[in-house]
Design a protein around this motif. Structure first.
Motif, PDB file in Angstrom:
ATOM      1  N   ALA A   1       0.826  -1.204   0.000  1.00  0.00           N
ATOM      2  CA  ALA A   1       0.000   0.000   0.000  1.00  0.00           C
ATOM      3  C   ALA A   1       0.863   1.258   0.000  1.00  0.00           C
ATOM      4  O   ALA A   1       0.584   2.221  -0.722  1.00  0.00           O
ATOM      5  CB  ALA A   1      -0.936   0.006   1.209  1.00  0.00           C
ATOM      6  N   HIS A   2       1.923   1.265   0.782  1.00  0.00           N
ATOM      7  CA  HIS A   2       2.804   2.427   0.835  1.00  0.00           C
ATOM      8  C   HIS A   2       3.559   2.617  -0.479  1.00  0.00           C
ATOM      9  O   HIS A   2       3.774   3.752  -0.916  1.00  0.00           O
ATOM     10  CB  HIS A   2       3.745   2.335   2.041  1.00  0.00           C
ATOM     11  N   TYR A   3       3.954   1.532  -1.098  1.00  0.00           N
ATOM     12  CA  TYR A   3       4.615   1.600  -2.404  1.00  0.00           C
ATOM     13  C   TYR A   3       3.669   2.221  -3.435  1.00  0.00           C
ATOM     14  O   TYR A   3       4.047   3.140  -4.172  1.00  0.00           O
ATOM     15  CB  TYR A   3       5.042   0.191  -2.821  1.00  0.00           C
ATOM     16  N   LEU A   4       2.434   1.716  -3.491  1.00  0.00           N
ATOM     17  CA  LEU A   4       1.455   2.240  -4.447  1.00  0.00           C
ATOM     18  C   LEU A   4       1.149   3.710  -4.168  1.00  0.00           C
ATOM     19  O   LEU A   4       1.139   4.537  -5.086  1.00  0.00           O
ATOM     20  CB  LEU A   4       0.170   1.407  -4.401  1.00  0.00           C
ATOM     21  N   ALA A   5       0.925   4.047  -2.916  1.00  0.00           N
ATOM     22  CA  ALA A   5       0.600   5.432  -2.553  1.00  0.00           C
ATOM     23  C   ALA A   5       1.730   6.380  -2.936  1.00  0.00           C
ATOM     24  O   ALA A   5       1.479   7.468  -3.478  1.00  0.00           O
ATOM     25  CB  ALA A   5       0.315   5.523  -1.058  1.00  0.00           C
ATOM     26  N   GLU A   6       2.958   5.989  -2.649  1.00  0.00           N
ATOM     27  CA  GLU A   6       4.114   6.841  -2.974  1.00  0.00           C
ATOM     28  C   GLU A   6       4.190   7.121  -4.472  1.00  0.00           C
ATOM     29  O   GLU A   6       4.422   8.255  -4.892  1.00  0.00           O
ATOM     30  CB  GLU A   6       5.390   6.160  -2.495  1.00  0.00           C
ATOM     31  N   HIS A   7       3.982   6.085  -5.275  1.00  0.00           N
ATOM     32  CA  HIS A   7       4.082   6.253  -6.724  1.00  0.00           C
ATOM     33  C   HIS A   7       2.880   6.998  -7.310  1.00  0.00           C
ATOM     34  O   HIS A   7       3.041   7.790  -8.237  1.00  0.00           O
ATOM     35  CB  HIS A   7       4.278   4.897  -7.399  1.00  0.00           C
TER      36      HIS A   7
ATOM     37  N   ILE B   1       0.557  -4.179  -9.097  1.00  0.00           N
ATOM     38  CA  ILE B   1       0.696  -2.829  -8.545  1.00  0.00           C
ATOM     39  C   ILE B   1       1.434  -1.928  -9.537  1.00  0.00           C
ATOM     40  O   ILE B   1       1.026  -0.785  -9.765  1.00  0.00           O
ATOM     41  CB  ILE B   1       1.397  -2.878  -7.177  1.00  0.00           C
ATOM     42  N   ASP B   2       2.476  -2.442 -10.152  1.00  0.00           N
ATOM     43  CA  ASP B   2       3.211  -1.656 -11.149  1.00  0.00           C
ATOM     44  C   ASP B   2       2.345  -1.347 -12.366  1.00  0.00           C
ATOM     45  O   ASP B   2       2.442  -0.261 -12.949  1.00  0.00           O
ATOM     46  CB  ASP B   2       4.496  -2.369 -11.568  1.00  0.00           C
ATOM     47  N   LYS B   3       1.483  -2.283 -12.743  1.00  0.00           N
ATOM     48  CA  LYS B   3       0.558  -2.043 -13.855  1.00  0.00           C
ATOM     49  C   LYS B   3      -0.407  -0.920 -13.495  1.00  0.00           C
ATOM     50  O   LYS B   3      -0.678  -0.039 -14.312  1.00  0.00           O
ATOM     51  CB  LYS B   3      -0.205  -3.322 -14.198  1.00  0.00           C
ATOM     52  N   TYR B   4      -0.917  -0.924 -12.275  1.00  0.00           N
ATOM     53  CA  TYR B   4      -1.810   0.141 -11.788  1.00  0.00           C
ATOM     54  C   TYR B   4      -1.100   1.487 -11.910  1.00  0.00           C
ATOM     55  O   TYR B   4      -1.650   2.454 -12.435  1.00  0.00           O
ATOM     56  CB  TYR B   4      -2.191  -0.152 -10.345  1.00  0.00           C
ATOM     57  N   ILE B   5       0.145   1.555 -11.447  1.00  0.00           N
ATOM     58  CA  ILE B   5       0.917   2.801 -11.482  1.00  0.00           C
ATOM     59  C   ILE B   5       1.148   3.257 -12.917  1.00  0.00           C
ATOM     60  O   ILE B   5       0.969   4.441 -13.246  1.00  0.00           O
ATOM     61  CB  ILE B   5       2.263   2.615 -10.747  1.00  0.00           C
ATOM     62  N   GLU B   6       1.524   2.336 -13.784  1.00  0.00           N
ATOM     63  CA  GLU B   6       1.813   2.669 -15.179  1.00  0.00           C
ATOM     64  C   GLU B   6       0.568   3.217 -15.882  1.00  0.00           C
ATOM     65  O   GLU B   6       0.623   4.246 -16.565  1.00  0.00           O
ATOM     66  CB  GLU B   6       2.343   1.421 -15.893  1.00  0.00           C
ATOM     67  N   ILE B   7      -0.561   2.571 -15.691  1.00  0.00           N
ATOM     68  CA  ILE B   7      -1.803   3.026 -16.327  1.00  0.00           C
ATOM     69  C   ILE B   7      -2.248   4.351 -15.722  1.00  0.00           C
ATOM     70  O   ILE B   7      -2.694   5.247 -16.441  1.00  0.00           O
ATOM     71  CB  ILE B   7      -2.891   1.947 -16.215  1.00  0.00           C
TER      72      ILE B   7
END
Length: 128
Positions: free
Chosen positions: A36-42, A116-122
């Motif tokens: 969650a913290h990784y996703l939020a930060e990005h 999670i990386d796919k979420y960030i990229e999109i």
């Protein structure tokens, strides 16, 4: 009705806990926190997305603010087209109109780093 029976939820929890044990429960909590913290930060590094409560700590759930309702709605719809559930409209939970541009995002141990990386990229593409 078994679908709304609290006892069913208690039984499901008991089976899960007996399967993973104390260490497994701690690991699931830690994984949820880290992811969650990784996703939020990005996500908050992307222009147009901000923490709703930047001074509040969080575990596996956080709120994101968008410039307006339409920006949030477009974000959710575009991620949905890619097969990603972006989060829950906070106003659906609070009933407050002031929360219409806020998205509540939750991450659990079930999500992989690739997801999670796919979420960030999109999200980055959508917010351009």
């Amino acid at each position: 009705n078994i679908c709304s029976n609290e006892a069913l939820m208690a039984l499901t929890s008991a089976v899960y806990l007996s399967t993973v044990g104390w260490n497994g429960l701690k690991e699931a909590a830690w994984q949820s926190y880290i992811k969650a913290h990784y996703l939020a930060e990005h996500l908050t590094a992307i222009d147009g997305i901000e923490f709703t409560f930047p001074d509040k700590p969080f575990w596996c759930e956080f709120a994101l603010s968008f410039k307006d309702f339409k920006a949030r709605e477009n974000f959710v719809e575009q991620l949905k087209k890619e097969g990603i559930f972006a989060g829950v409209r906070l106003c659906a939970l609070t009933g407050c109109q002031k929360d219409s541009n806020v998205l509540l995002v939750a991450v659990t141990e079930k999500r992989t780093a690739c997801e999670i990386d796919k979420y960030i990229e999109i999200a980055g593409r959508v917010m351009k």
